[in-house]
Write an enzyme that holds these catalytic residues in place. Structure first.
Site, short mmCIF file in Angstrom:
data_model
loop_
_atom_site.label_atom_id
_atom_site.label_comp_id
_atom_site.label_asym_id
_atom_site.label_seq_id
_atom_site.Cartn_x
_atom_site.Cartn_y
_atom_site.Cartn_z
N LYS A 95 0.95 -1.39 0.33
CA LYS A 95 0.02 -0.20 0.10
C LYS A 95 1.20 1.23 -0.33
O LYS A 95 1.45 1.52 0.71
CB LYS A 95 -1.06 -0.35 1.36
N CYS A 102 13.90 10.77 6.73
CA CYS A 102 13.08 11.05 8.95
C CYS A 102 14.75 11.07 8.41
O CYS A 102 14.65 11.22 10.52
CB CYS A 102 12.62 9.61 8.98
N GLU A 116 9.19 1.90 11.21
CA GLU A 116 9.98 3.16 11.24
C GLU A 116 10.08 4.43 10.40
O GLU A 116 8.86 5.07 9.99
CB GLU A 116 10.57 2.95 9.66
N GLU A 118 9.04 16.45 14.93
CA GLU A 118 9.94 16.37 13.94
C GLU A 118 8.44 17.33 12.59
O GLU A 118 7.58 17.37 12.95
CB GLU A 118 9.69 15.28 13.05
C1 UN1 Z 1 13.85 7.89 5.08
O1 UN1 Z 1 13.93 8.81 4.89
O2 UN1 Z 1 13.14 8.08 5.37
O3 UN1 Z 1 20.33 7.72 4.75
C2 UN1 Z 1 15.38 7.09 4.18
C3 UN1 Z 1 18.90 8.43 4.41
C4 UN1 Z 1 18.56 7.52 2.75
C5 UN1 Z 1 16.65 7.07 3.46
C6 UN1 Z 1 15.98 7.66 3.67
N1 UN1 Z 1 18.95 7.14 2.22
O4 UN1 Z 1 18.76 9.30 4.05
#
Ligand code: UN1
Length: 480
Positions: A157, A266, A232, A364
């Site tokens: 999804k 993230c 995550e 965030e």
């Molecule tokens: C994300 O932002 O969910 O290390 C992943 C990093 C990337 C992956 C980010 N390779 O910023």
């Protein structure tokens, strides 16, 4: 008539495509197809499953330009980063393809004679993968490549902001030779399709990347069936800049980590904790660098920073500018939208004199906003870095090896960088965070295999007689 939703280009507002909005009944059909296909797929030898991923990696390579181009339109990131997103998927597919010839378990001697024992990884069944829009090709690969090589079937999804890219992803998987039903896609919204997937009785594993709040909702919805949940979630990642740092290098790392992907990672650096001895120098260099960044559509070569994903994101980012100002942080640059051809642009934003407990230093934001926090020394810097609920990524700029090693030990994050920004994880090390960034699982690397397999311990007694463990061998001589 089924309801639909539109995929919209954040740089122009143009409608790129219309997709069906999947309902609980659609999810059920996808799960039933996956469940049936799983029974065949789990018996395909793992090296053969790996070969499908090798072919998928080759197809991604062949279509890299096309996918990157589409990503600049549907998601908005700049061309080089879009290529990097596809490259992560290529790397992950090769890496997990190779797992088809490993998937190592363990053998260990039995305490009894003529008895053999081993542990093996077993596929689990139908995996529900719920993926975000910020890495629209990379993150589906982080979940699907390990899930598939381990022998599971999948219902994907994808985020409602990037359905076209997800569609291309599953089309290429089919072209690579994934049998019908092993990978299924449902489109639409979390409250509808996502929720139905998370609650479905025939989906024992959920892998979700997204916000902390949705992660909590997913955990609760999955609890009634004791599903395996891999999460995550958010980050509030800090870069520490010590008095002995190479300040120019640190500024480059901050600009890349805070404003790359328009801050929509993230792993983005949304806090910079700076030793007071270099605070003034860093501020002026960072502001100058931020103001040099060119905003525009991701497909234009001159663009450094693309648009935000949608209007709600733009409003959220701007609301944090107001929050930061009201809390008494000092706005050094940015802090406002930037008009350019109907795109959802926001100026790279730097706050100074933030306190570690301010909302702009705790929550965030997921946009091009970062906050500078001055500190007097190393211990204060580490304490400030750790004083958040999240624990994804961290970084320290220092030329003192002792401080670097203390930081590697004491920063409470799943990922720590030394003399580099907070982004740029590679596919063969575990990716994930401590505290409220997740629930202890990791994706990527060998760690991902633990999400998508169950351990089975197997005992084979070839003595031809009854041997009773813990009883027939109870009289062991004491070690001397
Ligand atoms: C994300 O932002 O969910 O290390 C992943 C990093 C990337 C992956 C980010 N390779 O910023």
């Amino acid at each position: 008539m089924a309801e639909t939703f539109e995929s919209v280009a954040p740089a122009t507002g143009e409608v790129l495509a219309t997709f069906p909005r999947s309902t609980a009944a659609d999810v059920d059909r996808a799960v039933q197809a996956a469940k049936a296909a799983f029974e065949e797929w789990r018996l395909v030898p793992a090296p053969e499953r790996g070969n499908v991923l090798f072919r998928f990696a080759e197809l991604l390579r062949a279509h890299k330009d096309e996918l990157a181009d589409l990503m600049t339109r549907e998601m908005g990131k700049v061309k080089a980063e879009a290529g990097g997103d596809v490259q992560e998927a290529i790397d992950m597919s090769y890496y997990m393809g190779g797992e088809g010839r490993r998937l190592f378990g363990q053998t260990t001697p039995s305490e009894l004679r003529d008895k053999f024992m081993m542990s093996v990884r077993m596929p689990i069944g139908v995996v529900g993968a719920i993926t975000p829009w910020n890495f629209p090709i990379a993150i589906p690969s982080w979940k699907l490549a390990p899930a598939l090589v381990c022998g599971n079937a999948v219902v994907l999804k994808p985020a409602e902001d990037t359905p076209l890219l997800a569609q291309r992803f599953v089309e290429l998987l089919a072209e690579a030779g994934i049998p019908d039903g092993v990978v299924n896609v449902v489109h639409g919204f979390g409250e509808e399709a996502g929720d139905a997937l998370v609650r479905h009785p025939d989906v024992p594993v959920i892998s979700f990347t997204g916000s902390r709040e949705t992660g909590i909702a997913v955990t609760k919805a999955a609890a009634d069936r004791l599903k395996h949940v891999h999460l995550e979630l958010g980050g509030k990642n800090a870069i520490i800049v010590m008095d002995d740092a190479d300040v120019d290098l640190a500024v480059e790392g901050i600009v890349w980590s805070a404003f790359g992907t328009t801050g929509q990672r993230c792993t983005a650096a949304s806090r910079v904790i700076v030793h007071e001895a270099v605070y003034g120098e860093l501020q002026s260099k960072l502001v100058a660098a931020a103001e040099r960044l060119r905003l525009g559509p991701g497909w234009e070569d001159e663009t450094d920073v693309g648009p935000l994903i949608n209007r709600a994101a733009l409003e959220k980012v701007h609301s944090y500018t107001e929050i930061g100002k009201n809390e008494g942080a000092k706005l050094l640059t940015g802090g406002e939208p930037y008009a350019n051809g109907g795109g959802l642009y926001y100026r790279p934003t730097v706050f100074a004199d933030a306190e570690p407990d301010m909302r702009i230093a705790q929550e965030e934001i997921f946009g091009p906003t970062t906050a500078l926090i001055p500190v007097a020394g190393f211990d204060e810097a580490v304490a400030a870095a750790n004083a958040v609920r999240f624990g994804l990524s961290s970084s320290i700029y220092t030329r003192d090896v002792n401080r670097a090693f203390r930081a590697m030990r004491d920063l409470q994050t799943g990922i720590t960088y030394v003399n580099a920004g907070t982004t740029g994880a590679e596919v063969h090390l575990p990716f994930g965070g401590t505290k409220e960034t997740g629930n202890g699982h990791r994706e990527a690397g060998q760690a991902a295999l633990d999400v998508f397999t169950e351990w089975k311990s197997v005992y084979v007694d070839y003595s031809g007689k009854l041997q009773r463990a813990q009883i027939d061998n109870a009289e062991r001589p004491a070690p001397r």
